[in-house]
Enzyme design. Sequence first.
Site, mmCIF file in Angstrom:
data_model
loop_
_atom_site.group_PDB
_atom_site.id
_atom_site.type_symbol
_atom_site.label_atom_id
_atom_site.label_comp_id
_atom_site.label_asym_id
_atom_site.label_seq_id
_atom_site.Cartn_x
_atom_site.Cartn_y
_atom_site.Cartn_z
ATOM 1 N N ARG A 51 0.820 -1.221 0.000
ATOM 2 C CA ARG A 51 0.000 0.000 0.000
ATOM 3 C C ARG A 51 0.845 1.259 0.000
ATOM 4 N NH1 ARG A 51 -3.020 -1.203 5.386
ATOM 5 N NH2 ARG A 51 -0.806 -1.566 5.744
ATOM 6 N N LYS A 148 3.103 -19.487 5.789
ATOM 7 C CA LYS A 148 2.397 -19.920 7.003
ATOM 8 C C LYS A 148 2.097 -18.706 7.882
ATOM 9 C CE LYS A 148 5.770 -20.438 10.534
ATOM 10 N NZ LYS A 148 6.413 -21.054 11.603
ATOM 11 N N HIS A 178 9.640 -23.278 4.671
ATOM 12 C CA HIS A 178 11.031 -23.091 4.242
ATOM 13 C C HIS A 178 11.951 -24.196 4.755
ATOM 14 C CE1 HIS A 178 11.120 -20.969 8.115
ATOM 15 N NE2 HIS A 178 12.394 -21.289 8.143
ATOM 16 N N ASP A 235 3.067 -22.991 15.955
ATOM 17 C CA ASP A 235 4.063 -22.272 15.170
ATOM 18 C C ASP A 235 5.100 -23.213 14.543
ATOM 19 O OD1 ASP A 235 5.065 -19.709 14.283
ATOM 20 O OD2 ASP A 235 6.773 -20.010 15.634
ATOM 21 N N HIS A 240 6.512 -27.476 10.614
ATOM 22 C CA HIS A 240 7.912 -27.834 10.334
ATOM 23 C C HIS A 240 8.290 -29.220 10.873
ATOM 24 C CE1 HIS A 240 8.237 -23.764 9.072
ATOM 25 N NE2 HIS A 240 8.280 -23.246 10.278
ATOM 26 N N LYS A 331 12.131 -22.010 22.201
ATOM 27 C CA LYS A 331 12.849 -20.743 22.063
ATOM 28 C C LYS A 331 13.676 -20.492 23.305
ATOM 29 C CE LYS A 331 9.829 -18.663 18.761
ATOM 30 N NZ LYS A 331 10.748 -18.737 17.624
HETATM 31 P P1 NAP Z 1 5.043 -7.523 7.751
HETATM 32 O O1 NAP Z 1 6.447 -7.101 8.002
HETATM 33 O O2 NAP Z 1 3.961 -7.047 8.659
HETATM 34 O O3 NAP Z 1 4.682 -7.058 6.248
HETATM 35 C C1 NAP Z 1 3.375 -7.057 5.762
HETATM 36 C C2 NAP Z 1 3.360 -6.507 4.339
HETATM 37 O O4 NAP Z 1 1.996 -6.496 3.893
HETATM 38 C C3 NAP Z 1 3.891 -5.114 4.208
HETATM 39 O O5 NAP Z 1 4.628 -5.011 3.006
HETATM 40 C C4 NAP Z 1 2.620 -4.261 4.087
HETATM 41 O O6 NAP Z 1 2.956 -3.127 3.340
HETATM 42 C C5 NAP Z 1 1.713 -5.214 3.330
HETATM 43 N N1 NAP Z 1 0.291 -4.956 3.558
HETATM 44 C C6 NAP Z 1 -0.351 -4.845 4.750
HETATM 45 N N2 NAP Z 1 -1.664 -4.622 4.559
HETATM 46 C C7 NAP Z 1 -1.859 -4.587 3.224
HETATM 47 C C8 NAP Z 1 -2.995 -4.407 2.395
HETATM 48 N N3 NAP Z 1 -4.216 -4.181 2.891
HETATM 49 N N4 NAP Z 1 -2.813 -4.446 1.059
HETATM 50 C C9 NAP Z 1 -1.598 -4.654 0.516
HETATM 51 N N5 NAP Z 1 -0.490 -4.840 1.248
HETATM 52 C C10 NAP Z 1 -0.615 -4.800 2.572
HETATM 53 O O7 NAP Z 1 4.910 -9.096 7.662
HETATM 54 P P2 NAP Z 1 6.070 -10.179 7.400
HETATM 55 O O8 NAP Z 1 6.774 -10.441 8.678
HETATM 56 O O9 NAP Z 1 6.853 -9.765 6.220
HETATM 57 O O10 NAP Z 1 5.221 -11.492 7.098
HETATM 58 C C11 NAP Z 1 4.503 -11.697 5.898
HETATM 59 C C12 NAP Z 1 3.867 -13.075 5.946
HETATM 60 O O11 NAP Z 1 4.870 -14.067 6.054
HETATM 61 C C13 NAP Z 1 2.937 -13.303 7.143
HETATM 62 O O12 NAP Z 1 1.920 -14.168 6.742
HETATM 63 C C14 NAP Z 1 3.832 -14.006 8.149
HETATM 64 O O13 NAP Z 1 3.105 -14.801 9.043
HETATM 65 C C15 NAP Z 1 4.660 -14.865 7.207
HETATM 66 N N6 NAP Z 1 5.957 -15.250 7.749
HETATM 67 C C16 NAP Z 1 6.878 -14.302 8.097
HETATM 68 C C17 NAP Z 1 8.114 -14.689 8.568
HETATM 69 C C18 NAP Z 1 9.162 -13.665 8.924
HETATM 70 O O14 NAP Z 1 10.274 -14.093 9.232
HETATM 71 N N7 NAP Z 1 8.871 -12.394 8.898
HETATM 72 C C19 NAP Z 1 8.423 -16.041 8.687
HETATM 73 C C20 NAP Z 1 7.482 -16.998 8.312
HETATM 74 C C21 NAP Z 1 6.255 -16.586 7.832
HETATM 75 P P3 NAP Z 1 2.146 -1.742 3.372
HETATM 76 O O15 NAP Z 1 1.956 -1.352 4.809
HETATM 77 O O16 NAP Z 1 3.013 -0.818 2.595
HETATM 78 O O17 NAP Z 1 0.871 -2.002 2.677
#
Ligand code: NAP
Length: 482
Positions: A51, A148, A178, A235, A240, A331
Amino acid sequence: MVSRVIPVDSFDLVLFGVTGDLARRKILPGLFHRFIVGQMPEDARVIGSARTDMDRAGFQNLVRTSLLEFAPETAKSNEALSAFLDRLDYVKVDATGDKGWSELVETLRPDVVRAFYLSVTPSLFGPIAANLSEHGIATPDSRIVVEKPFGRDLETSKALNAELRRCFDEHQIYRIDHYLGKETVQNLMALRFANSLWEPLWNSTHVDHVQITVSESLGVEGRGEYYNRSGAMRDMVQNHLVQLLCLTAMEPPSKLASNAVRDEKVKVIEALEPVPQSDIVRGQYRAVSGKDSYVEHAGDPNSLTESFIAMKINIGNWRWAGTPFYLRTGKKLRARSSEIAIVFRDPPHMIFPKMEGRRGNALIIRLQPDEGITLRTTIKEPGPGGMRLAEVTLDMTFAEALGEQAQAQDAYERLIMDVIRGDQTLFMRGDEVEAAWEWADPMIAGWEGAALRPAPYDAGSSGPEDALMLLHRDGRRWREIE
Ligand code: NAP
């Protein structure tokens, strides 16, 4: 050994959630690395989406900063970095709104592989899938990649699967775990099915028990609030660890094809026996000093969520009846280490004097750190003075044995290239996810219903004492976490 890069077809990869943590830390560096080794075709492109209001130059700047932070070694070359940035585009889209979709239509090319990577919260999977379908952006050959958590129980995972399947066929859906992209995990299949040595021993006649450990030294820190609604079972175990168990326990598939492999994994999950609460140990870390406890990180002083879990699992089938699989993950433990240990039975008749502390043969498959394989064997202690036994290990660290090639790919980049190739072998199928929840749900309901409090354990330890007892009472012991 020379690294071999297998070319893939040209693609347009749309990365939703491109400004988020996962995209910046893992996905973009992974794609950049594939670009550097020459696997991204000349005209392949990555289209970021979120966004946040920014133009193409602003987006390129964001990616440059991310790569310099998370892939500093590879991003050193300005030339490579600029060439990669040239492949990028950005389209601002709110997943729940109407704006931006027509720009996305115009940005995408007709005759290349289309992949949509949803690195966003799962509540946006449905709206994004629906918009891709309604705006004619998803073609019958497009792929959708999701992260996930895939639900928090059977009911929610079914709802999530139904939302995705409303717009995409199962063969187009890539559910990323992963762990399955790790070199050693795939090597587990090669080890089992490309060698004649192990398969005759791979059953309850010869294997005493199996230990699967995924131990993390970090706590929940910044993810406390999310984690507190989830816990180690949801989790880590349901996805995993169950996946690692499946690859260890499954029957040889008839061929190396995605559905043949996944069919065998589903059969293992269906054979998992219900685990009584008496075979489960849940723990929660407490601070040794300062305010480093789980409840502090989670922001919930009364939290009943487990940051550690250990359990004894029986698999009700011919191969494994009588051979328990012990799983543990947590953890804030002593070290970051993940491994699968196949512990073999002792010889039926021992002619040598008893050796203090002897642990017997074990094959240890290390996932991290230092991916590799160790075989624990018994030999004669060198030197004169009679026949005494000693235990030694035959060790192979992939990085040493295979050099650069072993370190060439992170799990994410391997999996993304599999998406482009259309190979679903290392991705979870919908029925697999649902079967794992069906097994896990009654256990979770058991402790949630009784409001059971997890046992405390010291940060930096090996987990709660009760977890040690889980094996001691069977005359076994965990391998050290180190
Ligand atoms: P995050 O840092 O909160 O990022 C969320 C992203 O979604 C941001 O780019 C945000 O950008 C975008 N977003 C939010 N609302 C939106 C909307 N209405 N329309 C379009 N874009 C939108 O989350 P993350 O940690 O990267 O995780 C992403 C996914 O991967 C989640 O499902 C999480 O459970 C999974 N995951 C993450 C990790 C990790 O290590 N981080 C590991 C395993 C799984 P804007 O605010 O610019 O829209």
